[in-house]
Design an enzyme around this catalytic site. Structure first.
Site, PDB file in Angstrom:
ATOM      1  N   LYS A 146      -9.384   4.868 -19.198  1.00  0.00           N
ATOM      2  CA  LYS A 146      -9.820   5.268 -20.593  1.00  0.00           C
ATOM      3  C   LYS A 146      -8.602   4.873 -21.284  1.00  0.00           C
ATOM      4  O   LYS A 146      -8.002   3.960 -21.580  1.00  0.00           O
ATOM      5  CB  LYS A 146     -10.431   6.727 -20.339  1.00  0.00           C
ATOM      6  CG  LYS A 146     -11.165   6.918 -19.385  1.00  0.00           C
ATOM      7  CD  LYS A 146     -12.467   6.313 -19.511  1.00  0.00           C
ATOM      8  CE  LYS A 146     -13.508   6.425 -18.603  1.00  0.00           C
ATOM      9  NZ  LYS A 146     -13.626   6.275 -17.255  1.00  0.00           N
ATOM     10  N   ASP A 157      -8.424  17.565 -15.057  1.00  0.00           N
ATOM     11  CA  ASP A 157      -8.581  16.379 -15.430  1.00  0.00           C
ATOM     12  C   ASP A 157      -8.453  16.431 -17.076  1.00  0.00           C
ATOM     13  O   ASP A 157      -9.088  17.052 -17.859  1.00  0.00           O
ATOM     14  CB  ASP A 157     -10.046  15.959 -15.182  1.00  0.00           C
ATOM     15  CG  ASP A 157     -10.259  14.535 -15.612  1.00  0.00           C
ATOM     16  OD1 ASP A 157      -9.663  13.951 -16.407  1.00  0.00           O
ATOM     17  OD2 ASP A 157     -11.064  13.907 -14.902  1.00  0.00           O
ATOM     18  N   TYR A 193     -17.077  14.855 -15.480  1.00  0.00           N
ATOM     19  CA  TYR A 193     -17.740  13.460 -15.151  1.00  0.00           C
ATOM     20  C   TYR A 193     -18.593  13.457 -13.775  1.00  0.00           C
ATOM     21  O   TYR A 193     -17.944  14.217 -12.894  1.00  0.00           O
ATOM     22  CB  TYR A 193     -16.416  12.626 -15.088  1.00  0.00           C
ATOM     23  CG  TYR A 193     -17.084  11.129 -14.750  1.00  0.00           C
ATOM     24  CD1 TYR A 193     -18.002  10.295 -15.444  1.00  0.00           C
ATOM     25  CD2 TYR A 193     -16.704  10.326 -13.474  1.00  0.00           C
ATOM     26  CE1 TYR A 193     -18.495   9.250 -15.262  1.00  0.00           C
ATOM     27  CE2 TYR A 193     -17.038   9.243 -12.992  1.00  0.00           C
ATOM     28  CZ  TYR A 193     -17.938   8.611 -13.910  1.00  0.00           C
ATOM     29  OH  TYR A 193     -18.445   7.428 -13.578  1.00  0.00           O
ATOM     30  N   ARG A 231       0.741  -1.162  -0.038  1.00  0.00           N
ATOM     31  CA  ARG A 231       0.016   0.052  -0.014  1.00  0.00           C
ATOM     32  C   ARG A 231       0.876   1.076  -0.061  1.00  0.00           C
ATOM     33  O   ARG A 231       0.411   2.289  -0.556  1.00  0.00           O
ATOM     34  CB  ARG A 231      -1.114   0.146   1.377  1.00  0.00           C
ATOM     35  CG  ARG A 231      -1.751   1.338   1.257  1.00  0.00           C
ATOM     36  CD  ARG A 231      -2.922   1.107   2.098  1.00  0.00           C
ATOM     37  NE  ARG A 231      -2.634   0.397   3.779  1.00  0.00           N
ATOM     38  CZ  ARG A 231      -2.126   0.964   4.425  1.00  0.00           C
ATOM     39  NH1 ARG A 231      -1.705   2.127   4.489  1.00  0.00           N
ATOM     40  NH2 ARG A 231      -2.068   0.464   5.485  1.00  0.00           N
TER      41      ARG A 231
HETATM   42  N1  LCS Z   1     -12.472  11.617 -15.065  1.00  0.00           N
HETATM   43  C1  LCS Z   1     -13.450  11.454 -16.258  1.00  0.00           C
HETATM   44  C2  LCS Z   1     -13.145  12.543 -17.106  1.00  0.00           C
HETATM   45  C3  LCS Z   1     -14.058  10.374 -16.567  1.00  0.00           C
HETATM   46  O1  LCS Z   1     -14.424  10.070 -17.680  1.00  0.00           O
HETATM   47  C4  LCS Z   1     -13.962   9.462 -15.580  1.00  0.00           C
HETATM   48  C5  LCS Z   1     -15.111   8.212 -15.829  1.00  0.00           C
HETATM   49  C6  LCS Z   1     -13.531   9.719 -14.264  1.00  0.00           C
HETATM   50  C7  LCS Z   1     -12.810  10.642 -14.074  1.00  0.00           C
HETATM   51  C8  LCS Z   1     -13.618   8.777 -13.118  1.00  0.00           C
HETATM   52  O2  LCS Z   1     -12.769   7.415 -13.497  1.00  0.00           O
HETATM   53  P1  LCS Z   1     -13.042   5.940 -12.925  1.00  0.00           P
HETATM   54  O3  LCS Z   1     -13.005   5.940 -11.778  1.00  0.00           O
HETATM   55  O4  LCS Z   1     -14.101   5.555 -13.702  1.00  0.00           O
HETATM   56  O5  LCS Z   1     -11.679   5.375 -13.547  1.00  0.00           O
HETATM   57  N2  LCS Z   1     -15.839   8.207 -16.597  1.00  0.00           N
HETATM   58  C9  LCS Z   1     -16.898   7.392 -17.199  1.00  0.00           C
HETATM   59  C10 LCS Z   1     -17.695   7.684 -18.283  1.00  0.00           C
HETATM   60  O6  LCS Z   1     -17.765   8.563 -19.029  1.00  0.00           O
HETATM   61  N3  LCS Z   1     -18.372   6.655 -18.424  1.00  0.00           N
HETATM   62  O7  LCS Z   1     -18.179   5.590 -17.538  1.00  0.00           O
HETATM   63  C11 LCS Z   1     -17.027   6.040 -16.536  1.00  0.00           C
END
Ligand code: LCS
Length: 391
Positions: free
Chosen positions: A208, A183, A111, A58
């Site tokens: 992504k 972001d 998001y 961790r």
């Molecule tokens: N930031 C952005 C721009 C994102 O699109 C997402 C997830 C996150 C942070 C959060 O990340 P995660 O914990 O899911 O890895 N976006 C998603 C979307 O547009 N569709 O499903 C998840």
């Protein structure tokens, strides 16, 4: 990594330090929760920081370190921290930088859960926030208060593809003693480097483009400044949103083809956006690669490319969009984005459903908006499939 190398070379070699024991080119997976000390004295010294070395996964692990090294190289930061999910990166940053009584300014369009967790959960800890159209710099300036500690923008924004001026927001933040976090998930480090434009922190959902294979959930925080990096690292290790070594190995494997995948997906997206923009069933296409995008010039200036995500509205509104989603066959009907395959989804009822309707509509996330992440298929197949399904 030498910044003079081309993007593909940088992505292939970033942070690379072949295993010193056997010279293995792919990094070993140190699938262990803990590390043996040679003596009680060594254990004591590792805990006190007198001696470097691993203690417990961790707190640090060679495989996660390999991924962090590569990301710090690619985003030009002093260090990177990898997290179990993208949301863990966002919430660890909020927790690290904001205390009770502080205030944050954020993009109204981001998001959904990254906004909702601040408005619903962090607000209960007496942390205030204002989410507004950060592409309007006057609105950002007006929203700053004496207790504003953080400006957090998502650019291009999910799902409207609205673009915020990173350098201008960094200037506003720094004039008021605040930090700017960006972001940059939609463009990845191959197309946008916020730290070079003045940002203090870069956030990625590596679920992504960076991983790119739709098989891992992961996040990252990259900092410009050593003190900010150490502060967030300490909180991350205590809150526990760190990454597993097996997960880190998968993300590192995906990362090595990021530039190739992004090039192919972006070329496909450009052609598909042009096709959709000229199709009679489509009312509007929101894609930073099209001259019709309201911040086209800004996008060209601050990024190396428009990426591979777009949103569009159909003339027939939501019903037409629903019919399209049910009839499309090459792109898959699923949330997420940035994988090797094309994905289509409806933000108002899916990814952004947690935002109350009035705020959602004000942020431009209309009921008729459809989001499309373009993958690495043959573009002719994608275009033909859209043509058929729109018909
Ligand atoms: N930031 C952005 C721009 C994102 O699109 C997402 C997830 C996150 C942070 C959060 O990340 P995660 O914990 O899911 O890895 N976006 C998603 C979307 O547009 N569709 O499903 C998840």
């Amino acid at each position: 990594m030498n910044k003079k190398y081309g993007t593909h070379t940088q992505v292939v070699h970033a942070g690379k330090n072949p295993d010193s024991e056997h010279g293995s080119v792919a990094p070993p997976i140190y699938q262990t929760s803990t590390f043996k000390f040679d003596s009680a004295e060594q254990g004591r010294k590792r805990f006190s920081g007198e001696e470097s070395g691993y203690i417990y996964s961790r707190l640090g692990n060679p495989t996660t370190d390999a991924l962090e090294g590569a990301l710090a190289d690619l985003e030009h930061g002093v260090g990177a921290l990898v997290t179990s999910t993208g949301m863990s990166a966002v919430t660890t940053m909020y927790f690290s930088l904001l205390d009770a009584g502080d205030h944050m300014v954020g993009s109204d369009c981001m998001y959904g859960p990254a906004r909702v967790v601040m408005e619903k959960e962090f607000s209960r800890k007496n942390i205030a926030s204002d989410f507004l159209d950060t592409s309007n710099l006057d609105a950002v300036r007006k929203a700053i208060k004496p207790n504003t500690k953080l400006i957090y923008i998502e650019t291009p924004a999910n799902p409207t593809l609205k673009i915020t001026d990173i350098a201008a927001c960094a200037k506003i933040a720094h004039e008021h003693g605040a930090l700017l976090a960006v972001d940059s998930t939609f463009l990845s480090p191959v197309l946008q480097n916020p730290i070079d434009l003045g940002a203090d922190i870069v956030i990625h959902s590596m679920t992504k483009f960076i991983n790119g294979h739709t098989d891992v959930i992961a996040g990252a925080i990259i900092c410009k400044d050593e003190n900010v990096h150490l502060r967030i690292r300490s909180v991350l290790r205590s809150l526990g949103g760190t990454m597993d070594p097996n997960q880190a190995w998968l993300v590192l494997r995906g990362l090595r083809t990021l530039a190739l995948r992004m090039e192919k997906s972006q070329n496909n997206a450009m052609k598909l956006a042009e096709f959709l923009e000229n199709h009679p069933a489509i009312e509007a296409v929101h894609y930073p690669g099209l001259k019709s995008h309201p911040q086209y010039e800004l996008g060209q200036r601050q990024s190396k490319g428009p990426g591979a995500v777009m949103a569009f509205e159909l003339n027939g509104g939501y019903e037409a969009g629903e019919s399209l989603m049910n009839n499309i066959s090459v792109a898959l009907l699923a949330v997420s984005l940035g994988g090797y395959e094309s994905l289509i989804q409806h933000p108002a009822s899916m990814t952004h459903a947690s935002i109350p309707k009035a705020e959602r509509v004000e942020a431009g996330i209309t009921d008729g908006l459809i989001r499309l992440s373009v993958g690495c298929e043959d573009v002719e197949d994608l275009i033909q499939d859209f043509d058929r399904a729109l018909g």
